[in-house]
Design an enzyme around this catalytic site. Structure first.
Site, short mmCIF file in Angstrom:
data_model
loop_
_atom_site.label_atom_id
_atom_site.label_comp_id
_atom_site.label_asym_id
_atom_site.label_seq_id
_atom_site.Cartn_x
_atom_site.Cartn_y
_atom_site.Cartn_z
CG HIS A 99 0.00 1.49 -9.19
ND1 HIS A 99 -0.22 1.15 -7.88
CD2 HIS A 99 -1.09 2.19 -9.59
CE1 HIS A 99 -1.41 1.60 -7.50
NE2 HIS A 99 -1.94 2.24 -8.52
CG ASP A 117 -2.03 0.99 1.13
OD1 ASP A 117 -2.36 1.42 0.01
OD2 ASP A 117 -2.57 1.37 2.19
CB SER A 141 -7.55 -4.21 2.71
OG SER A 141 -7.42 -2.96 3.33
NE ARG A 171 -2.96 -1.44 4.50
CZ ARG A 171 -4.17 -1.54 4.00
NH1 ARG A 171 -4.97 -2.47 4.44
NH2 ARG A 171 -4.60 -0.71 3.06
CD GLU A 210 -12.79 -6.15 -2.45
OE1 GLU A 210 -11.56 -6.37 -2.33
OE2 GLU A 210 -13.64 -7.04 -2.28
CG ASN A 211 -7.34 -3.10 -6.19
OD1 ASN A 211 -6.39 -3.82 -5.94
ND2 ASN A 211 -7.71 -2.13 -5.36
CG ASN A 252 2.18 1.24 -4.90
OD1 ASN A 252 3.11 1.17 -4.10
ND2 ASN A 252 1.65 0.18 -5.46
N GLY A 253 0.01 5.13 -4.64
CA GLY A 253 -0.64 6.34 -5.16
C GLY A 253 -0.13 7.58 -4.44
#
Ligand code: FPP
Length: 243
Positions: free
Chosen positions: A42, A25, A195, A187, A72-73, A27-28
């Site tokens: 990414h 988690d 998640s 994480r 969910e992505n 990356n954005g």
């Protein structure tokens, strides 16, 4: 080295995790902080994954399982979904080329049916051709969801005519039914939740959360996580041993 020190060292080595799972988690946010598009995050995340995989192999960690794309992505913008899948394809193409040198077994956990025939073929080829390697294994969770995995396990069990169940037997219906449960879940990225990742398999896993964003999660950060793990006392519901 004294015999006592050797014994202590051997004990410490025993406490290295056999299996590490990672929610990659941040990356954005990593990209946004640098004024770059999320897709650049990414791409940096894929580099970080590659670095982590090599480092785990070097340390002798048997299994590394990463959450690359969740069920969910698909809600993300098409452009971002395409960019992640393109990175995966690039990684798998490279892995096929480097397979004999790297000697890593690659498995993909998740429902591949929505993907292009090209990506599906590449996943299949990587899994088949790397199945001969037994030293280190990388599991890539792709179109993966923990609840979805449990529902599919129940469907498989029902399709076999509902044979008598135990926890062990039910676990064998999971995507990685023959893989030991993760010892350590990492994480990065500051959030403190699971998640929908490995809901069945994480029952007794040690959890490690870090504010460092995944693209910055380098060998030193992995060392910190492993070190934290080695200082945990795992009791599995028992009372444990006094120090
Ligand atoms: C979560 O960060 C990351 C993802 C949903 C995608 C992870 C995919 C890769 C690292 C690339 C491909 C993987 C391999 C194995 C080659 P986020 O976008 O939710 O980050 P944010 O919380 O900062 O927005």
């Amino acid at each position: 080295m004294s015999a006592a020190a050797k014994t202590e060292l051997a004990g410490e080595f025993k406490k290295l995790p056999r299996h590490i799972a990672v929610i990659m988690d941040g990356n954005g946010r990593w990209a946004q902080r640098q004024g770059l598009p999320r897709t650049a995050g990414h791409s940096a995340g894929a580099d970080s994954f590659h670095r982590a995989a090599r480092y785990c192999q070097k340390l002798g960690i048997e299994y590394l399982t990463v959450y690359a794309f969740s069920t969910e992505n698909w809600k993300r913008p098409r452009e971002e979904v395409d960019a992640i899948l393109e990175l995966l394809e690039r990684y798998l193409r490279q892995a096929l080329q480097d397979m004999e040198k790297e000697k890593v077994r690659i498995r993909i956990f998740g429902d591949l049916s929505p993907f292009t025939p090209q990506l599906r073929d590449m996943c299949r080829a990587c899994m088949e051709r790397s199945a001969v390697y037994t030293g280190a294994q990388v599991n890539i969770c792709l179109n993966y969801g923990g609840r979805d995995e449990i529902v599919r396990a129940a469907e498989r069990w029902a399709a076999e005519g509902c044979p008598p169940l135990s926890e062990e037997r039910f676990g064998s219906y999971m995507w990685g039914g023959d893989v030991p449960d993760p010892d350590l879940l990492i994480r990065p990225g500051g959030e403190k939740r699971i998640s929908n990742f490995l809901l069945w398999e994480l029952a007794y896993t040690e959890l490690y959360f870090s504010d460092v964003l995944w693209p910055d999660f380098d060998e030193a950060e992995l060392d910190k996580a492993i070190d934290a793990y080695r200082h945990r006392q795992r009791r599995f519901g028992d009372v444990g041993q006094e120090a």
